[in-house]
Design a protein around this motif. Structure first.
Motif, PDB file in Angstrom:
ATOM      1  N   LEU A 101      -0.708  15.101   0.216  1.00 37.84           N
ATOM      2  CA  LEU A 101      -1.858  15.345  -0.414  1.00 37.84           C
ATOM      3  C   LEU A 101      -2.773  16.282   0.313  1.00 37.84           C
ATOM      4  O   LEU A 101      -2.750  16.512   1.463  1.00 37.84           O
ATOM      5  CB  LEU A 101      -2.578  13.847  -0.694  1.00 37.84           C
ATOM      6  CG  LEU A 101      -1.644  12.635  -1.159  1.00 37.84           C
ATOM      7  CD1 LEU A 101      -2.519  11.437  -1.326  1.00 37.84           C
ATOM      8  CD2 LEU A 101      -1.163  13.178  -2.500  1.00 37.84           C
ATOM      9  N   THR A 102      -3.453  16.926  -0.555  1.00 38.99           N
ATOM     10  CA  THR A 102      -4.422  17.850  -0.131  1.00 38.99           C
ATOM     11  C   THR A 102      -5.851  17.370   0.268  1.00 38.99           C
ATOM     12  O   THR A 102      -6.499  16.879  -0.744  1.00 38.99           O
ATOM     13  CB  THR A 102      -4.563  19.121  -0.899  1.00 38.99           C
ATOM     14  OG1 THR A 102      -3.234  19.839  -1.152  1.00 38.99           O
ATOM     15  CG2 THR A 102      -5.539  20.025  -0.490  1.00 38.99           C
ATOM     16  N   PRO A 103      -6.437  17.326   1.492  1.00 38.68           N
ATOM     17  CA  PRO A 103      -7.753  16.666   1.637  1.00 38.68           C
ATOM     18  C   PRO A 103      -8.779  17.699   1.127  1.00 38.68           C
ATOM     19  O   PRO A 103      -8.815  18.669   0.987  1.00 38.68           O
ATOM     20  CB  PRO A 103      -7.472  16.900   3.192  1.00 38.68           C
ATOM     21  CG  PRO A 103      -6.092  16.962   3.556  1.00 38.68           C
ATOM     22  CD  PRO A 103      -5.770  17.640   2.632  1.00 38.68           C
ATOM     23  N   THR A 104      -9.929  16.733   0.832  1.00 35.53           N
ATOM     24  CA  THR A 104     -11.062  17.512   0.115  1.00 35.53           C
ATOM     25  C   THR A 104     -12.138  17.282   1.241  1.00 35.53           C
ATOM     26  O   THR A 104     -13.292  18.276   1.101  1.00 35.53           O
ATOM     27  CB  THR A 104     -11.379  16.972  -1.070  1.00 35.53           C
ATOM     28  OG1 THR A 104     -11.649  15.559  -1.036  1.00 35.53           O
ATOM     29  CG2 THR A 104     -10.266  17.142  -2.153  1.00 35.53           C
ATOM     30  N   LEU A 160     -13.383  20.132   9.586  1.00 35.31           N
ATOM     31  CA  LEU A 160     -12.194  20.715   9.746  1.00 35.31           C
ATOM     32  C   LEU A 160     -11.822  21.409   8.545  1.00 35.31           C
ATOM     33  O   LEU A 160     -11.790  21.055   7.536  1.00 35.31           O
ATOM     34  CB  LEU A 160     -11.076  19.662  10.382  1.00 35.31           C
ATOM     35  CG  LEU A 160      -9.811  20.285  11.070  1.00 35.31           C
ATOM     36  CD1 LEU A 160     -10.024  20.929  12.316  1.00 35.31           C
ATOM     37  CD2 LEU A 160      -8.687  19.199  11.059  1.00 35.31           C
ATOM     38  N   TYR A 161     -11.289  22.800   9.082  1.00 36.33           N
ATOM     39  CA  TYR A 161     -10.902  23.724   7.910  1.00 36.33           C
ATOM     40  C   TYR A 161     -12.236  24.026   7.265  1.00 36.33           C
ATOM     41  O   TYR A 161     -11.759  24.257   5.770  1.00 36.33           O
ATOM     42  CB  TYR A 161      -9.844  23.319   7.108  1.00 36.33           C
ATOM     43  CG  TYR A 161      -8.518  23.381   7.816  1.00 36.33           C
ATOM     44  CD1 TYR A 161      -7.848  24.565   8.280  1.00 36.33           C
ATOM     45  CD2 TYR A 161      -8.049  22.198   8.513  1.00 36.33           C
ATOM     46  CE1 TYR A 161      -6.879  24.622   9.020  1.00 36.33           C
ATOM     47  CE2 TYR A 161      -6.714  22.384   9.306  1.00 36.33           C
ATOM     48  CZ  TYR A 161      -6.135  23.499   9.351  1.00 36.33           C
ATOM     49  OH  TYR A 161      -5.043  23.587  10.251  1.00 36.33           O
ATOM     50  N   ASP A 162     -13.396  23.882   7.365  1.00 37.61           N
ATOM     51  CA  ASP A 162     -14.765  23.927   6.626  1.00 37.61           C
ATOM     52  C   ASP A 162     -14.768  23.141   5.433  1.00 37.61           C
ATOM     53  O   ASP A 162     -15.502  23.446   4.569  1.00 37.61           O
ATOM     54  CB  ASP A 162     -14.732  25.599   6.387  1.00 37.61           C
ATOM     55  CG  ASP A 162     -14.968  26.332   7.454  1.00 37.61           C
ATOM     56  OD1 ASP A 162     -15.673  26.119   7.988  1.00 37.61           O
ATOM     57  OD2 ASP A 162     -14.486  27.663   7.421  1.00 37.61           O
ATOM     58  N   LEU A 163     -14.001  21.929   5.306  1.00 32.33           N
ATOM     59  CA  LEU A 163     -14.092  21.147   4.497  1.00 32.33           C
ATOM     60  C   LEU A 163     -15.367  20.301   4.531  1.00 32.33           C
ATOM     61  O   LEU A 163     -16.078  20.145   5.670  1.00 32.33           O
ATOM     62  CB  LEU A 163     -12.944  19.927   4.543  1.00 32.33           C
ATOM     63  CG  LEU A 163     -11.567  20.656   4.261  1.00 32.33           C
ATOM     64  CD1 LEU A 163     -10.484  19.596   4.634  1.00 32.33           C
ATOM     65  CD2 LEU A 163     -11.524  21.105   2.769  1.00 32.33           C
ATOM     66  N   ILE A 196      -1.979  23.659   2.103  1.00 32.54           N
ATOM     67  CA  ILE A 196      -1.631  22.950   3.225  1.00 32.54           C
ATOM     68  C   ILE A 196      -2.576  23.398   4.461  1.00 32.54           C
ATOM     69  O   ILE A 196      -2.523  24.513   5.030  1.00 32.54           O
ATOM     70  CB  ILE A 196      -0.192  23.186   3.423  1.00 32.54           C
ATOM     71  CG1 ILE A 196       0.736  22.965   2.349  1.00 32.54           C
ATOM     72  CG2 ILE A 196       0.366  22.811   4.604  1.00 32.54           C
ATOM     73  CD1 ILE A 196       2.166  23.156   2.476  1.00 32.54           C
ATOM     74  N   TYR A 197      -3.146  22.263   5.040  1.00 29.75           N
ATOM     75  CA  TYR A 197      -4.082  22.498   6.192  1.00 29.75           C
ATOM     76  C   TYR A 197      -2.992  22.110   7.330  1.00 29.75           C
ATOM     77  O   TYR A 197      -2.832  20.874   7.571  1.00 29.75           O
ATOM     78  CB  TYR A 197      -4.942  21.705   6.214  1.00 29.75           C
ATOM     79  CG  TYR A 197      -6.042  22.086   5.178  1.00 29.75           C
ATOM     80  CD1 TYR A 197      -6.641  23.369   5.113  1.00 29.75           C
ATOM     81  CD2 TYR A 197      -6.496  21.229   3.926  1.00 29.75           C
ATOM     82  CE1 TYR A 197      -7.530  23.816   4.025  1.00 29.75           C
ATOM     83  CE2 TYR A 197      -7.264  21.589   2.965  1.00 29.75           C
ATOM     84  CZ  TYR A 197      -7.679  22.810   2.892  1.00 29.75           C
ATOM     85  OH  TYR A 197      -8.475  23.295   2.237  1.00 29.75           O
ATOM     86  N   PHE A 255      -3.153  18.759   9.809  1.00 33.93           N
ATOM     87  CA  PHE A 255      -4.524  18.026   9.593  1.00 33.93           C
ATOM     88  C   PHE A 255      -4.378  16.385   9.868  1.00 33.93           C
ATOM     89  O   PHE A 255      -3.240  15.733   9.760  1.00 33.93           O
ATOM     90  CB  PHE A 255      -4.751  18.107   8.031  1.00 33.93           C
ATOM     91  CG  PHE A 255      -5.890  17.582   7.727  1.00 33.93           C
ATOM     92  CD1 PHE A 255      -7.200  18.168   7.588  1.00 33.93           C
ATOM     93  CD2 PHE A 255      -6.068  16.173   7.229  1.00 33.93           C
ATOM     94  CE1 PHE A 255      -8.452  17.781   7.141  1.00 33.93           C
ATOM     95  CE2 PHE A 255      -7.227  15.463   6.675  1.00 33.93           C
ATOM     96  CZ  PHE A 255      -8.579  16.498   6.688  1.00 33.93           C
ATOM     97  N   PRO A 256      -5.275  15.557  10.468  1.00 37.39           N
ATOM     98  CA  PRO A 256      -5.510  14.495  10.985  1.00 37.39           C
ATOM     99  C   PRO A 256      -5.479  13.343   9.764  1.00 37.39           C
ATOM    100  O   PRO A 256      -6.544  13.176   9.260  1.00 37.39           O
ATOM    101  CB  PRO A 256      -6.308  14.301  11.858  1.00 37.39           C
ATOM    102  CG  PRO A 256      -7.465  15.390  11.496  1.00 37.39           C
ATOM    103  CD  PRO A 256      -6.695  16.550  10.946  1.00 37.39           C
ATOM    104  N   TYR A 257      -4.253  13.285   8.771  1.00 41.37           N
ATOM    105  CA  TYR A 257      -4.487  12.251   7.750  1.00 41.37           C
ATOM    106  C   TYR A 257      -4.981  10.996   7.990  1.00 41.37           C
ATOM    107  O   TYR A 257      -5.559  10.651   7.014  1.00 41.37           O
ATOM    108  CB  TYR A 257      -3.184  12.482   7.025  1.00 41.37           C
ATOM    109  CG  TYR A 257      -2.663  13.711   6.408  1.00 41.37           C
ATOM    110  CD1 TYR A 257      -3.225  14.282   5.440  1.00 41.37           C
ATOM    111  CD2 TYR A 257      -1.708  14.563   6.958  1.00 41.37           C
ATOM    112  CE1 TYR A 257      -2.968  15.392   4.840  1.00 41.37           C
ATOM    113  CE2 TYR A 257      -1.358  15.725   6.570  1.00 41.37           C
ATOM    114  CZ  TYR A 257      -1.781  16.011   5.296  1.00 41.37           C
ATOM    115  OH  TYR A 257      -1.335  17.274   4.904  1.00 41.37           O
TER     116      TYR A 257
END
Length: 476
Positions: free
Chosen positions: A273-276, A282-285, A438-439, A442-444
């Motif tokens: 899944l793609t985090p929002t 992180l990743y400027d989210l 895809i990040y 990423f710490p899901y």
């Protein structure tokens, strides 16, 4: 009675049954309780509700077929639907649920009153694949795009005895897998607790392990249940992708971690899944949504909630938002916790006031049990059912039926709508042939080695897909 807690013995006397039967009711969620160290405490209100409930058949909702003749472009079937949190997430992204499957009386009424056109069936074991198609208004040639479901998780929860597939609920899990392979949807999504990652096929009690007992068999090794499930689905031609996800990373104002298995009939492995959102941008989210954001605009009056006993309110009045029992004056620690003071673990759920500027902890099925308190940040009460709904992202006008404890149980067990939306977006991206975002690394979740690749290597020492090793299923 609403503000008291009972022992198992006291509960058995009220219900006129054995203490063993009371523990069974607790394990199956028929009454609300909390295990503290080696003993159970029981919410007296839930005992009273159970005693007087006496299931009125005239008020129950009968199974019925779909009441709409239209067939949407993207069709989903939902099993173990509860109050439809996951289903609402799918709907918001354009995937329409045609059929819900649920046995809980209160949840069935919730489904019926909010989605009367959706087909509704009860025990999954009572229906064949052909009958399910008929109830959903689908012909034998109609494509089913998605099947989703969260089979009962107690059989795999680390909080219980972890009987796995030897548990009646575990057997329902296998029925669900069989239906997926018979109905052959394009995609299947299975949601469950973190305990599924380590649950064995066959549980051996801890007191029967060690140097004086035989070594654990292959069926008794950790991870065997999930390995069996994935192998059965792969044999039916499905690819498998899974991970442990914190719903806060997808826009939910709640830190709820769940395993999501995503399966595709075309054999192509689905992406994670793609985090929002992210805890630390992180990743400027955007940062995680907070409790304050979730409850913004919610009227202050008209809330419905259970109550804390007066003897516990004495301590709550000393706590500020985000604090818990350790923030009480040190001389009150043992007095406040009583016998639980000597129990192991951090006991972070005792006398816990939620913080305004963080996501809520995982919602539980009763917000006023001593070991899993969910107290309002400032008011001297547990979270209300209206606040529960906001945290799980249900619309304010979504009606949850049943007693107050029925409502807490339904919403507390639900999948956050944001997580459902993230699942839908992942499936739609795959259907459109688009490249997913895809990040890397990423710490899901807060745990490591919970994705399908690293889990296989860490648990069995090999990649699951390439192994010819098999586990047998020995059901008692």
């Amino acid at each position: 009675m609403a503000d008291q807690y009972l022992s198992v013995k006291e509960t058995s006397e009220i219900l006129n049954c054995s203490e063993q039967y009371v523990r069974q009711l607790l394990r199956y969620g028929e009454i609300s309780g909390e295990r503290i160290s080696s003993r159970w405490i029981v919410a007296s209100e839930s005992v009273q509700n159970y005693r007087i409930k006496g299931e009125d058949e005239s008020l129950s909702v009968p199974d019925h077929g779909r009441r709409s003749f239209s067939k949407p472009d993207l069709k989903a079937l939902s099993f173990f639907s509860g109050c439809m949190g996951l289903d609402l997430g799918l709907e918001k992204e354009g995937i329409q649920v045609l059929l819900a499957c649920e046995i809980d009386t209160a949840a069935r009424k919730t489904i019926e009153i909010n989605r009367p056109d959706v087909a509704l069936i009860g025990d999954i074991r009572d229906y064949s694949a052909t009958e399910i198609r008929e109830k959903a208004g689908l012909s034998s040639t109609d494509e089913i795009d998605v099947i989703v479901g969260g089979p009962p998780c107690q059989a795999f929860s680390s909080a219980g005895k972890r009987q796995g597939f030897n548990d009646e609920r575990g057997n329902v899990f296998l029925t669900f897998i069989d239906l997926i392979t018979e109905l052959k949807p394009r995609f299947a999504v299975i949601e469950n607790v973190r305990g599924l990652l380590s649950a064995p096929l066959k549980h051996r009690p801890h007191e029967m392990r060690g140097r004086n007992f035989p070594t654990l068999s292959q069926d008794e090794q950790r991870g065997g249940a999930l390995l069996f499930i994935t192998q059965r689905l792969r044999e039916a031609g499905y690819s498998i992708s899974f991970n442990l996800y914190n719903s806060a990373n997808f826009g939910s104002p709640q830190q709820r971690e769940r395993v999501i298995l995503a399966c595709s009939r075309d054999g192509k492995k689905l992406p994670y899944l793609t985090p929002t959102h992210s805890e630390k941008s992180l990743y400027d989210l955007p940062r995680w949504r907070t409790l304050r954001e979730a409850l913004e605009g919610l009227p202050k009056n008209g809330h419905h909630f259970v109550k804390f006993p007066e003897k516990r309110l004495k301590y709550y009045r000393l706590l500020k938002p985000g604090q818990y029992w350790r923030d009480l004056p040190k001389e009150l620690h043992q007095e406040a916790l009583g016998a639980s003071y000597h129990a192991g673990g951090g006991k972070t759920g005792f006398y816990r006031r939620l913080a305004w500027d963080k996501p809520a902890p995982t919602l539980v099925t009763h917000p006023a049990m001593p070991a899993t308190d969910l107290a309002h940040p400032e008011e001297d009460r547990p979270l209300s059912i209206e606040e529960y709904k906001r945290i799980q992202e249900f619309p304010d006008d979504w009606i949850i039926t049943g007693t107050l404890l029925d409502q807490y149980r339904q919403v507390g067990n639900a999948v956050p709508c944001s997580l459902g939306r993230a699942i839908a977006r992942m499936l739609l991206t795959h259907l459109k042939g688009e490249v997913p975002i895809i990040y890397s690394d990423f710490p899901y979740s807060r745990y490591h080695k919970t994705d399908d690749v690293s889990w296989s290597i860490d648990t069995f020492g090999y990649l699951e897909e390439s192994s010819e090793k098999q586990l047998s299923l020995n059901l008692v």
